[in-house]
Design a protein around this motif. Structure first.
Motif, PDB file in Angstrom:
ATOM      1  N   SER A   1       3.968  11.094  -8.284  1.00 23.98           N
ATOM      2  CA  SER A   1       3.585  11.469  -9.862  1.00 23.98           C
ATOM      3  C   SER A   1       2.547  12.656  -9.717  1.00 23.98           C
ATOM      4  CB  SER A   1       2.828  10.324 -10.398  1.00 23.98           C
ATOM      5  OG  SER A   1       3.635   9.073 -10.258  1.00 23.98           O
ATOM      6  N   VAL A   2       1.769  12.569  -8.951  1.00 20.04           N
ATOM      7  CA  VAL A   2       0.723  13.546  -8.744  1.00 20.04           C
ATOM      8  C   VAL A   2       1.669  15.259  -8.480  1.00 20.04           C
ATOM      9  CG1 VAL A   2      -1.193  14.923  -7.401  1.00 20.04           C
ATOM     10  CG2 VAL A   2      -1.348  12.342  -8.527  1.00 20.04           C
TER      11      VAL A   2
ATOM     12  N   LEU B   1       1.055  -1.201   0.002  1.00 19.63           N
ATOM     13  CA  LEU B   1       0.034   0.009   0.131  1.00 19.63           C
ATOM     14  C   LEU B   1       0.866   1.238  -0.005  1.00 19.63           C
ATOM     15  CD1 LEU B   1      -2.892   1.287   0.312  1.00 19.63           C
ATOM     16  CD2 LEU B   1      -2.659   1.251   2.403  1.00 19.63           C
TER      17      LEU B   1
ATOM     18  N   ASP C   1       3.658  16.419 -11.614  1.00 18.99           N
ATOM     19  CA  ASP C   1       2.952  17.079 -12.458  1.00 18.99           C
ATOM     20  C   ASP C   1       2.495  18.444 -12.086  1.00 18.99           C
ATOM     21  OD1 ASP C   1       1.393  17.066 -15.006  1.00 18.99           O
ATOM     22  OD2 ASP C   1      -0.464  16.773 -13.730  1.00 18.99           O
TER      23      ASP C   1
ATOM     24  N   LEU D   1       3.983   5.854  -5.428  1.00 17.03           N
ATOM     25  CA  LEU D   1       4.056   6.113  -6.701  1.00 17.03           C
ATOM     26  C   LEU D   1       3.002   7.044  -7.087  1.00 17.03           C
ATOM     27  CD1 LEU D   1       4.795   5.514  -9.692  1.00 17.03           C
ATOM     28  CD2 LEU D   1       3.215   3.434  -9.690  1.00 17.03           C
ATOM     29  N   VAL D   2       1.935   7.048  -6.514  1.00 13.38           N
ATOM     30  CA  VAL D   2       0.791   7.810  -7.247  1.00 13.38           C
ATOM     31  C   VAL D   2       0.940   9.501  -6.577  1.00 13.38           C
ATOM     32  CG1 VAL D   2      -1.748   8.649  -6.816  1.00 13.38           C
ATOM     33  CG2 VAL D   2      -1.026   6.285  -7.150  1.00 13.38           C
ATOM     34  N   LEU D   3       1.388   9.605  -5.443  1.00 14.39           N
ATOM     35  CA  LEU D   3       1.446  10.799  -4.888  1.00 14.39           C
ATOM     36  C   LEU D   3       2.620  11.398  -5.499  1.00 14.39           C
ATOM     37  CD1 LEU D   3       0.905  10.225  -1.110  1.00 14.39           C
ATOM     38  CD2 LEU D   3      -0.475  11.211  -2.815  1.00 14.39           C
TER      39      LEU D   3
ATOM     40  N   ALA E   1       3.899   1.475  -1.199  1.00 14.43           N
ATOM     41  CA  ALA E   1       4.607   1.825  -2.400  1.00 14.43           C
ATOM     42  C   ALA E   1       3.546   2.174  -3.282  1.00 14.43           C
ATOM     43  CB  ALA E   1       5.143   0.318  -2.833  1.00 14.43           C
ATOM     44  N   GLU E   2       2.278   1.609  -3.507  1.00 12.56           N
ATOM     45  CA  GLU E   2       1.303   2.213  -4.260  1.00 12.56           C
ATOM     46  C   GLU E   2       1.008   3.907  -4.152  1.00 12.56           C
ATOM     47  OE1 GLU E   2      -1.280  -1.767  -5.192  1.00 12.56           O
ATOM     48  OE2 GLU E   2      -2.125   0.191  -4.482  1.00 12.56           O
ATOM     49  N   ARG E   3       0.902   4.187  -2.864  1.00 11.18           N
ATOM     50  CA  ARG E   3       0.747   5.376  -2.503  1.00 11.18           C
ATOM     51  C   ARG E   3       1.825   6.293  -3.088  1.00 11.18           C
ATOM     52  NH1 ARG E   3      -2.454   5.115   3.274  1.00 11.18           N
ATOM     53  NH2 ARG E   3      -4.536   4.551   2.274  1.00 11.18           N
TER      54      ARG E   3
ATOM     55  N   LEU F   1       0.480  17.350   0.015  1.00 11.65           N
ATOM     56  CA  LEU F   1       0.701  15.930  -0.384  1.00 11.65           C
ATOM     57  C   LEU F   1       2.141  15.509   0.192  1.00 11.65           C
ATOM     58  CD1 LEU F   1      -0.442  16.666  -4.257  1.00 11.65           C
ATOM     59  CD2 LEU F   1      -1.531  15.217  -2.448  1.00 11.65           C
TER      60      LEU F   1
END
Lengths: 447, 558
Positions: free
Chosen positions: A214-215, A204, A218, A210-212, A206-208, A241
């Protein structure tokens, strides 16, 4: 609880399952947390509204003083207190907003409010928006919060409203930190992600990440295309964030006095006045537990809002707190009622102190390393005044303050108190808020 | 802050009072400038020669808009925003751009919500993606999903950076984990992206006039959809944007007309009125059980729903005009409120139906129990609050609270004295009367309705005296008898009509007006008047103004 995860109860933990973490792999189940010296310091802001009855706080001299009827419930902790009188909040006399708004939003920021559309009870003042500066708790959290999962936690009791009368904590000018009124939501925020499955927790996180990440990357690109106002808005968002992202792997160690509190049962309507004390105490339990687990070192507990109008029917009162606070000083009945109300809050503060004293830390307790500021947006309700404020400090903050005293500051600036709090929390500043209303730390607090 | 001078010019309130009363009143003012480049300090000449768009700060989704959007985007029905902190209220609305930021608490909420929504969305992966990776490839299906979903989530075709954002996450997740995870994380990424959470506008590259650009077609699609639906653009809007047909005023007006005929418009109509009328405060309303044995918490919900059903019925299904909203002698009634109104043979179910009321007793919104009960005390009416409601919500004035050192509580209930008798101090005490003469005489006109909004004809053993008076208004001054007569007067007041224009502008644009908007406001008033004060026409009119059709070009900030 998010789907697919479950809460680990304390018994399961004690049985020695692999461990629990906040949204992450982690943890060690072991003895009391071994902090590297020195022990961490904690700051708590404890807010109650509508001014007070100044004469019912304290009498006597610096070291030989008597707690008045409002502070009586704190008698057991008298040696741990510094009663502060005579401090003037000059920032509250300037800028937009009515007396409540200005008191509320300068209280921790020490500077004038922004203009905005909220017109209150001041004929001649511009309408107000949110605070014009960062608040002291957030300034400290931004310096010391890197070491904990959450830089700060804001707890509320029946704050309910979301406007310029009901915010005291600001991460930046115009950026309020909304408190959480519902202990169940606070519980979920602190403990909801504890995950019994270390592999699942690691995944979980690791997924977070990656997402955070990336966001955020950007958003930084977008920022470069925006005008100043929108850019600042995104900056604030990015910092939020970042506050999540950088602590996804922060370990929380269960053990010693840090334990997972049992899930909260039905607590009823958190806005029901009959639940006022119960909700407050649940919030304080959670705050202490979050601090015992070193999930945060900076917290606030906001009882209602400026202009808070709780009806304390348990004292036979039918008028709300704010209504009572407007009554003339020669109205003995309302003065007595207001003393009862503030004594109720003193009792709640005593609960918090006592709770902190149960958490072992080093050779003493967590309370030894804590300071709690009890503050109010006004000095006296019926005068809407901001001079000769009544404040209380509880706890020496690791020896930074010399407690067991009553100090009358005879008009010294409120912002000096904010400087003193920073210095006690090892955040070295010489001024805070609008420097025009600050001359350095309060003298004599450290002994 | 602009001074109030121009506001008087623009807004009409022109509160000209004698004595100290002028200091009791402010007008709905302009907010902080934010990004403001507002240099306008004198009234504008509105001859169409110059475009004045005003400011267009980025709009962060409100909770209402978030739930609508994830519903439209992925079929979510869980209203995830209930877990978010409340949207900060500025003025009377919770959607004001300068006030809405993303605290860490909210960012955590977005993160958790996106995880829940994405987990549900990928349960039927093939249907979601519309591509079978076995027949094609995971990479191809992923790229296809990113283009189609990304366009909907960001409400415009992906630009290079937007595509890189989603593709980067997809590629890394596919390499690290698996295809379903990669799709799921694309959704989570989109839902936490600034491109989703905010409406960021850049406008067309070429200026229309110095300092003015048009919105591009996709930006216009979002302006329309959030104004009229509180949600993302539908396929029709996106298709129109694709072919460049959201460009002219006529195209935009045609879309607005279509959209107001869609059920999704109900949400916005209700959301606006809920906030304008303060209905959410019914949540915490309490009444004295001894004085009002029929009062129950469930009744509050029914009152709330009754008012919104009435608003929907008038604005979307009925006469449509403000006058009807303020004076119609009917309500939307269900079995619960039929008992409350004492109507026999009324509705037998929970469904709200049109029921005519005694036109001598009830007239539109002001005589509905929701508003009457909200603006009353637990055990008695409140002429002060009822008068204040009229002044603040219908006349767009702001009345100062009482000074600090007064006993600002109502006189206790006395079975031998009427409310009017008990409140006489306000008019007799020179410290109170300057402000209270603006409120109390209006509120006394509501004395035929008790603190829960039931019609009464006697009080303290005497016939109810419902005589009232408005002073200090632009065009509604004068004595009246009862709320029905008051409602009729307000229903035709230019000041009230202008106030409603202002309220809709503030809500629709997520900001308060500045002097730069004076031509937009003048145009809206004209539009409203020529449509006989039809609210839908006002909403369509909102899409035809400088403030809606244009913006200032972005000046990249430091």
């Amino acid at each position: 609880m998010a789907k697919g995860r479950f809460m680990l109860n304390r018994r399961a933990l004690l049985r020695g399952l692999a461990g629990a973490a906040i949204g992450l792999p982690l943890l060690e189940v072991m003895g009391p947390k071994a902090y590297a010296a020195p022990l961490p310091k904690r700051l708590v802001i404890f807010f109650t509204p509508d001014g007070t009855i100044p004469g019912a706080w304290v009498s006597g001299s610096e070291t030989n003083f008597t707690l008045g009827p409002i502070l009586q419930p704190l008698q057991a902790h008298k040696d741990d207190l510094i009663v502060l009188t005579g401090i003037n909040n000059e920032a509250a006399h300037h800028g937009p907003g009515d007396d409540h708004q200005r008191g509320m939003e300068t209280m921790l920021t020490g500077t004038e409010l922004q203009t905005g559309p909220d017109k209150g009870g001041c004929d001649t003042c511009p309408a107000a928006g949110f605070a014009g500066g960062i608040s002291i708790d957030q300034a400290i959290a931004q310096k010391i919060g890197n070491q904990t999962k959450l830089a700060s936690m804001e707890f509320g009791v029946s704050v309910h409203e979301a406007n310029s009368w009901s915010r005291m904590s600001f991460s930046a000018p115009g950026s309020p930190m909304p408190p959480v009124d519902d202990p169940k939501k606070a519980y979920t925020r602190i403990f909801g992600d504890f995950n019994a499955d270390p592999a699942g927790a690691k995944r979980l996180a690791a997924e977070r990440h990656l997402v955070l990440s990336s966001v955020m990357g950007d958003a930084k690109k977008l920022q470069g295309k925006l005008g100043a106002g929108d850019r600042a808005k995104l900056e604030q968002h990015l910092s939020s964030l970042d506050g999540i992202n950088k602590h996804l792997d922060t370990m929380v160690t269960i053990g010693g006095d840090c334990s997972l509190p049992p899930a909260l049962g039905d607590i009823g309507d958190v806005y029901d006045e009959a639940n006022h004390e119960k909700v407050g105490q649940l919030q304080m339990d959670l705050m202490v537990q979050a601090m015992a687990c070193d999930i945060t070192r900076v917290a606030s507990l906001q009882w209602t809002t400026s202009v808070g109008n709780t009806t304390f029917s348990q004292f036979g009162l039918s008028e709300g707190h704010h209504e009572l606070s407007h009554h003339p000083t020669d109205d003995q009945t309302s003065q007595a009622a207001l003393i009862k109300i503030d004594a109720f809050y003193a009792k709640q503060l005593a609960y918090l102190i006592a709770k902190m004293k149960t958490i072992h830390e080093g050779s003493g307790t967590m309370f030894d390393n804590t300071t709690i500021l009890w503050c109010n947006e006004l000095a006296v309700g019926n005068a809407h005044s901001h001079n000769d404020m009544r404040y209380l400090l509880a706890g020496s903050c690791g020896g930074a303050f010399k407690t067991g005293r009553y100090l009358d500051y005879k008009g010294d600036p409120h912002n000096n108190l904010l400087v003193s709090l920073c210095q006690a929390m090892d955040v070295p500043v010489d001024t805070f808020g609008n420097p025009a209303y600050c001359t350095g730390p309060l003298s004599g607090l450290t002994g | 802050m602009a001074t109030s001078t121009w506001q008087r010019w623009v807004w009409l309130p022109a509160v000209i009072l004698t004595g100290g009363a002028a200091s009791c009143v402010g007008n709905l003012g302009d907010g902080p400038g934010g990004d403001s480049t507002n240099q306008v300090t004198a009234p504008l000449v509105c001859d169409g020669s110059t475009i004045h768009p005003g400011d267009s700060p980025a709009r962060r989704m409100t909770r209402f808009e978030y739930d609508n959007t994830v519903h439209e985007l992925l079929g979510d029905t869980t209203s995830p925003s209930a877990q978010f902190p409340a949207d900060e209220v500025s003025g009377i609305f919770d959607n004001q751009a300068n006030t809405l930021v993303v605290s860490q608490l909210l960012a955590e909420g977005y993160m958790t919500a996106s995880e829940g929504i994405a987990a549900t969305a990928v349960k039927d992966l093939t249907k979601l993606v519309g591509c079978d990776p076995k027949a094609s490839s995971e990479a191809k299906c992923g790229a296809q999903f990113i283009e189609s979903f990304g366009k909907r989530a960001f409400r415009r075709p992906l630009d290079t950076d937007g595509r890189a954002l989603l593709t980067g996450v997809f590629t890394q997740a596919l390499a690290t984990w698996d295809y379903p995870t990669a799709i799921r994380l694309v959704i989570q990424t989109a839902l936490q992206s600034s491109r989703f959470i905010y409406r960021l506008e850049f406008g067309m590259p070429q200026p229309t006039a110095p300092g003015v650009v048009k919105l591009d077609d996709y930006e216009m699609a979002s302006r329309l959809s959030y104004l009229l639906w509180g949600s993302m653009p539908d396929k029709t809007l996106m298709d129109a944007a694709d072919v460049g047909e959201l460009n002219t005023s006529a195209q935009i007006s045609a879309q607005a007309t279509r959209m107001l005929g869609d059920d999704r418009a109900r949400g916005v109509i209700e959301n606006f009125h809920e906030q304008w009328l303060g209905l959410s405060k019914l949540d915490t309303l309490d009444k004295d059980a001894t004085a009002f044995p029929i009062f129950t918490p469930a009744l509050k919900t029914t009152w709330h729903d009754e008012t919104l059903a009435f608003v929907d019925d008038v604005v979307l299904d009925g006469a449509g005009d403000l006058g009807t909203l303020l004076s119609a002698p009917y309500t939307m009634m269900n079995a619960d409120t039929a008992a409350f109104y004492g109507v026999s043979g009324g509705p037998k179910t929970s469904k709200f139906q049109h029921v005519d009321l005694d036109p001598k007793q009830r007239a539109g919104l002001l005589t509905q129990p929701s508003i009457l009960a909200l603006n009353a005390h637990v055990d008695q009416t409140s002429p002060v609050h009822r008068g204040k409601f009229v002044r603040e919500r219908l006349l767009c004035e702001q009345i100062s609270p009482p000074p600090a050192n007064v006993k600002a509580v109502p006189p206790p209930v006395d079975p031998k004295a009427t409310t009017r008798e008990r409140f006489s101090q306000h008019s007799n005490d020179m410290a109170c009367s300057p402000c209270h003469k603006l409120m109390d005489p209006i509120g006394f006109g509501f004395e035929s309705y008790d603190a829960i909004g039931q019609f009464i004809s006697t009080e303290a053993g005497k016939p109810v005296d419902d005589s009232g008076e408005i002073v200090g208004s632009k065009d509604a001054d004068g004595k009246f008898h009862g709320a029905v007569e008051l409602a009729a007067r307000l229903a035709t007041s230019e000041e009230v009509r202008s106030c409603v224009v202002t309220q809709w502008f503030n809500y629709g644009h997520g900001r308060t007006t500045t002097m730069e908007d004076s031509c937009t406001i003048q145009q809206l008033r004209t539009t409203f008047a020529s449509a006989k004060y039809d609210v839908k026409a006002l909403l369509i009119g909102l899409t035809q103004t400088d403030a809606f059709l244009y913006r200032k070009p972005v000046t990249v900030g430091q």
